[in-house]
Design a protein around this motif. Structure first.
Motif, PDB file in Angstrom:
ATOM      1  N   UNK A  36       0.822  -1.206   0.000  1.00  0.00           N
ATOM      2  CA  UNK A  36       0.000   0.000   0.000  1.00  0.00           C
ATOM      3  C   UNK A  36       0.857   1.258   0.000  1.00  0.00           C
ATOM      4  N   UNK A  37       2.042   1.203   0.645  1.00  0.00           N
ATOM      5  CA  UNK A  37       2.921   2.365   0.689  1.00  0.00           C
ATOM      6  C   UNK A  37       3.604   2.616  -0.650  1.00  0.00           C
ATOM      7  N   UNK A  38       3.705   1.580  -1.475  1.00  0.00           N
ATOM      8  CA  UNK A  38       4.373   1.714  -2.776  1.00  0.00           C
ATOM      9  C   UNK A  38       3.348   1.475  -3.877  1.00  0.00           C
ATOM     10  N   UNK A  39       2.435   2.430  -3.986  1.00  0.00           N
ATOM     11  CA  UNK A  39       1.309   2.224  -4.901  1.00  0.00           C
ATOM     12  C   UNK A  39       1.755   2.104  -6.353  1.00  0.00           C
ATOM     13  N   UNK A  40       2.684   2.958  -6.772  1.00  0.00           N
ATOM     14  CA  UNK A  40       3.126   2.926  -8.166  1.00  0.00           C
ATOM     15  C   UNK A  40       3.820   1.593  -8.468  1.00  0.00           C
ATOM     16  N   UNK A  41       4.718   1.193  -7.559  1.00  0.00           N
ATOM     17  CA  UNK A  41       5.424  -0.080  -7.717  1.00  0.00           C
ATOM     18  C   UNK A  41       4.439  -1.241  -7.781  1.00  0.00           C
ATOM     19  N   UNK A  42       3.490  -1.245  -6.873  1.00  0.00           N
ATOM     20  CA  UNK A  42       2.515  -2.333  -6.837  1.00  0.00           C
ATOM     21  C   UNK A  42       1.656  -2.338  -8.095  1.00  0.00           C
ATOM     22  N   UNK A  43       1.263  -1.144  -8.560  1.00  0.00           N
ATOM     23  CA  UNK A  43       0.432  -1.051  -9.747  1.00  0.00           C
ATOM     24  C   UNK A  43       1.171  -1.580 -10.973  1.00  0.00           C
ATOM     25  N   UNK A  44       2.467  -1.208 -11.087  1.00  0.00           N
ATOM     26  CA  UNK A  44       3.250  -1.680 -12.228  1.00  0.00           C
ATOM     27  C   UNK A  44       3.366  -3.199 -12.202  1.00  0.00           C
ATOM     28  N   UNK A  45       3.669  -3.727 -11.026  1.00  0.00           N
ATOM     29  CA  UNK A  45       3.814  -5.182 -10.931  1.00  0.00           C
ATOM     30  C   UNK A  45       2.511  -5.909 -11.209  1.00  0.00           C
ATOM     31  N   UNK A  46       1.422  -5.417 -10.634  1.00  0.00           N
ATOM     32  CA  UNK A  46       0.126  -6.062 -10.846  1.00  0.00           C
ATOM     33  C   UNK A  46      -0.272  -5.979 -12.313  1.00  0.00           C
ATOM     34  N   UNK A  47      -0.004  -4.837 -12.950  1.00  0.00           N
ATOM     35  CA  UNK A  47      -0.342  -4.682 -14.362  1.00  0.00           C
ATOM     36  C   UNK A  47       0.424  -5.682 -15.218  1.00  0.00           C
TER      37      UNK A  47
END
Length: 802
Positions: free
Chosen positions: A14-25
């Motif tokens: 949750x703290x690394x939203x951009x990182x998480x979004x890129x990985x999930x995408x």
């Protein structure tokens, strides 16, 4: 503890939203691609598996042998005799069914339409499992004028499904003089499954005259499919041996007659092909009325693309996780100091990986549902998301989920859990070495991306070449209309009536379909060729010139009885230096001999996937026409089409009217190449997109490793442009290194693929140059953003911690 792991993982993501979004995408796209391919593969391998009598259903096939015993070919077609004769003479064969598809005229009120009608023996529904909505499948095909239709046909023709006992007016497709007769609906079947080689809307009994069954030469007529049901546990090799004993005994006189009359001393051996093998067979595919045949090559390529995308998505996860590792170094140090073991840290990081994969899996399912219609169109399928709920597929997706989670999380977990706690707490941890793992992964990513770019550019160039190549004749403003058994008198009348409209420039009849036969030249040399029945107007209407001699002419009556035209390929095959006046001997047709009147320029009468072969043209009066060509003025399509339709319906009120524009027909020949192009394009775009995410991750890693170096360089006077160039150059080197691996692999692959086309582009350096430039531009744009951002950082902040 598990709850603690989950809480920490959730907070970290949750703290690394951009990182998480890129990985999930990235993972979502990779998993969606893999799920689509699993759906596709499941459908492919499940073809024809639903029949209750499997695996005891076989198709009778033929193996052709030369007089010396060398195999010369194979075929999946049989004739009238094989099924009944083998069923009667081989005890292990419980039942046999002949299956043939034809076009028959069906009348509803005053409307006549041509529909595909299938003919099958009475035992059809005893062998195959096609559920009925109404009627008795065991007796549905017993009566000569009975018909079984699908639910869709019932609704289409009668407007309801409850149609048992109702009548349909149909013509017997075998009888050219047939009239419309009533056929009684004796059964309504459910829609044939998507994964079935046999799909029917209308099914009528297969009727054979006694004279046909008694004529032993019918052993050599191969035009339909014959299926047999064997006793359970039968020895297939022994059954084949018994079949050939029956054939050799029953066809002995026919073989002698063929050898004496036609000089045919070749041999035939009958074999059995498992019914479920037809769909993906390259030698004996499902054809001649059977549908859905597919090349296993497409499955391999789709699987390869999906694995590439999933692999690159996992690489991204590794790169981005390691790129963020410096930010988590203190967390790792604190947890180790307070007693956290390495295995606990590994479990924590793997937990984060599986949490991300779970989110990606959910989004992947949503993505599959969104793109499934497009995928179905590309793959020529009718897959549905409900297919996902098959137990085998669920287990497959579970294995895919676990494998992806392990692949994406194992390496980062091992690396991050191995940090020295003392160094991490004093900010002295560095990602030592040259990060060979990360750089190798980026090289692998762009090797795959470059490979697919070259493949896409090659397929695109070949497709453009096929649709733009000069066919050697004119198909502009040329209309084709089917009319079976069109006589000379009817063709003459039709031309007169159509040309009463000044917008109709010319009309020419021709045989329907494609005829192939053989004849002798130079005494006893046999040549196989395409056999065309035309009139004097045909070659002028398609603008094909006669290079030597002359065209047929109505002024010379002998042209229709003793003369033929041949193309350049025929002359080359016959090795004639002076073709005019040469003799073509149809020795099997009462020793008819024809004189070559002229040589026609070669043109592509077939698809460009086939070389121009020998072609012979005749005006033989005994041959009927099957369609006619109409040349119309440009811009008059609407009025001309109406005139042609009205004239046809007036002259032939009992025949269905259908037309096609020849240029449209030619373009449709290359629909498979167009699908290949689209599939490769989508795969390449996805691969490049996910590769860019991975490159962005490595750029982030590099910027974090060199933060202080950048600060020192800026203090020493380095410009933003020079720093950005320094950071970018390293990544462009990696992309260039990937070309070393991608180009040889791509050259070999596209060269092998192009060998399938006799008319093809050459593999030239321009395609590789374009691919290389595209890869470099994409990489440069991706890395520039992070490089410029790092170069703009305040050096005071980066050096403060020293």
């Amino acid at each position: 503890m598990l709850r603690s792991y989950f809480t920490i993982a959730w907070r970290t993501l949750a703290q690394s939203k951009v990182y998480s979004l890129i990985n999930v995408t990235g993972l979502s796209i990779g998993l969606a691609a893999a799920m689509l391919i699993l759906l596709y593969t499941k459908d492919e391998v499940s073809y024809d598996q639903f029949h209750a009598n499997n695996p005891n259903i076989y198709r009778i096939t033929s193996k052709f042998l030369s007089p010396t015993g060398m195999q010369t070919g194979v075929a999946g077609n049989t004739g009238f005799l094989q099924g009944p004769k083998f069923a009667a003479g081989v005890p292990e064969i419980r039942a046999a069914v002949r299956f043939l598809g034809t076009q028959s005229d069906i009348k509803k009120g005053n409307e006549i339409k041509s529909e595909e009608v299938f003919h099958a023996d009475t035992a059809f529904f005893s062998i195959f499992s096609f559920p009925f909505v109404s009627g008795n499948p065991q007796t549905a095909l017993r009566e000569p004028k009975s018909v079984v239709i699908s639910e869709e046909m019932a609704l289409k023709h009668f407007g309801q499904k409850d149609v048992l006992g109702k009548s349909m007016l149909m013509k017997d497709s075998y009888d050219k003089d047939a009239r419309f007769e009533p056929y009684t609906v004796t059964g309504v079947a459910r829609k044939s499954p998507q994964n079935s080689s046999i799909k029917f809307e209308i099914l009528v009994p297969f009727l054979t005259k006694n004279s046909e069954m008694e004529r032993s030469m019918n052993w050599f007529n191969t035009f339909l499919n014959t299926f047999v049901l064997l006793d359970r546990g039968s020895n297939v090799a022994l059954v084949e041996k018994k079949m050939n004993l029956v054939y050799n005994a029953d066809a002995r006189e026919a073989m002698k007659e063929a050898a004496e009359k036609y000089g045919d001393n070749n041999k035939t051996e009958y074999t059995l092909q498992p019914f479920t093998d037809m769909h993906l067979s390259t030698d004996l595919p499902a054809n001649n009325g059977l549908t859905g045949h597919n090349s296993p090559q497409l499955s391999y390529i789709l699987t390869g693309i999906a694995l590439f995308i999933l692999l690159i998505a996992c690489i991204n996860f590794v790169n981005l996780t390691v790129a963020r590792s410096l930010k988590r170094a203190k967390e790792i140090g604190v947890r180790k100091v307070v007693g956290g073991g390495r295995m606990q840290l590994v479990a924590q990081f793997l937990g984060e990986s599986f949490l991300l994969c779970l989110a990606a899996f959910i989004f992947g399912l949503i993505l599959v549902q969104l793109v499934l219609p497009t995928f179905n169109e590309l793959a020529n399928k009718a897959l549905a998301l409900s297919y996902l709920f098959d137990i085998k597929l669920i287990l497959g997706y579970l294995a895919l989920f676990l494998t992806t989670g392990l692949l994406a999380g194992f390496y980062p977990a091992i690396i991050l859990s191995g940090y020295n706690p003392v160094k991490t707490l004093y900010n002295r941890i560095q990602l030592s070495g040259k990060n060979y793992m990360q750089t190798s992964l980026v090289v692998l990513q762009f090797t795959i991306a470059s490979f697919l770019i070259i493949g896409t550019l090659t397929i695109n160039s070949q497709f453009n070449y096929l649709i733009n190549k000069d066919l050697g004749y004119s198909d502009d403003n040329l209309l084709t209309v089917n009319k079976s058994n069109l006589t000379r008198e009817q063709a003459h009348l039709l031309r007169q009536e159509l040309q009463k409209d000044p917008n109709v420039l010319a009309v020419a009849p021709k045989n329907g379909g494609r005829w192939n036969t053989r004849a002798r030249v130079n005494g006893d040399t046999e040549i196989g060729f395409t056999y065309e029945t035309i009139d004097p107007e045909f070659l002028p209407i398609i603008k094909v010139p006669v290079l030597k001699g002359r065209n047929f002419s109505a002024s010379f009556p002998a042209d229709s009885s003793t003369a033929v035209l041949v193309n350049e390929a025929f002359v080359k095959e016959a090795r004639w230096k002076d073709p005019i006046g040469q003799v073509v001997d149809f020795w099997y047709d009462n020793n008819k001999k024809y004189t070559v009147l002229g040589v026609v320029k070669d043109y592509h009468y077939a698809e460009l996937s086939e070389k121009i072969g020998p072609q012979l043209f005749t005006m033989k009066a005994r041959n009927s026409y099957g369609r006619f060509f109409v040349k119309i003025k440009p811009g008059t399509e609407s009025g001309s089409l109406q005139h042609v339709a009205n004239t046809f319906r007036r002259l032939f009120p009992l025949d269905p009217y259908t037309y096609k524009f020849l240029d449209d027909e030619n373009r449709k020949r290359y629909e498979s190449e167009e699908k290949w192009r689209q599939i490769m394009l989508f795969g390449t775009v996805l691969t490049i997109f996910i590769s860019c995410i991975g490159l962005f991750g490595l750029a982030t890693l590099s910027a974090e490793r060199r933060t202080k170096e950048i600060g020192v360089r800026k203090v020493m006077g380095a410009s933003i442009a020079s720093i950005a160039r320094l950071l970018t150059a390293n990544f462009l080197k990696l992309v260039c290194i990937s070309f070393i691996f991608a180009f040889p692999l791509a050259y070999y692959s596209v060269d092998k693929w192009l060998q399938n086309y006799p008319y093809r582009i050459s593999v030239n350096a321009l395609i590789f140059l374009e691919a290389g430039l595209l890869a470099i531009i994409v990489a440069f744009v991706t890395v520039s953003f992070q490089s410029i951002r790092a170069a703009l950082m305040n050096p005071v902040k980066s050096l403060r911690s020293e």
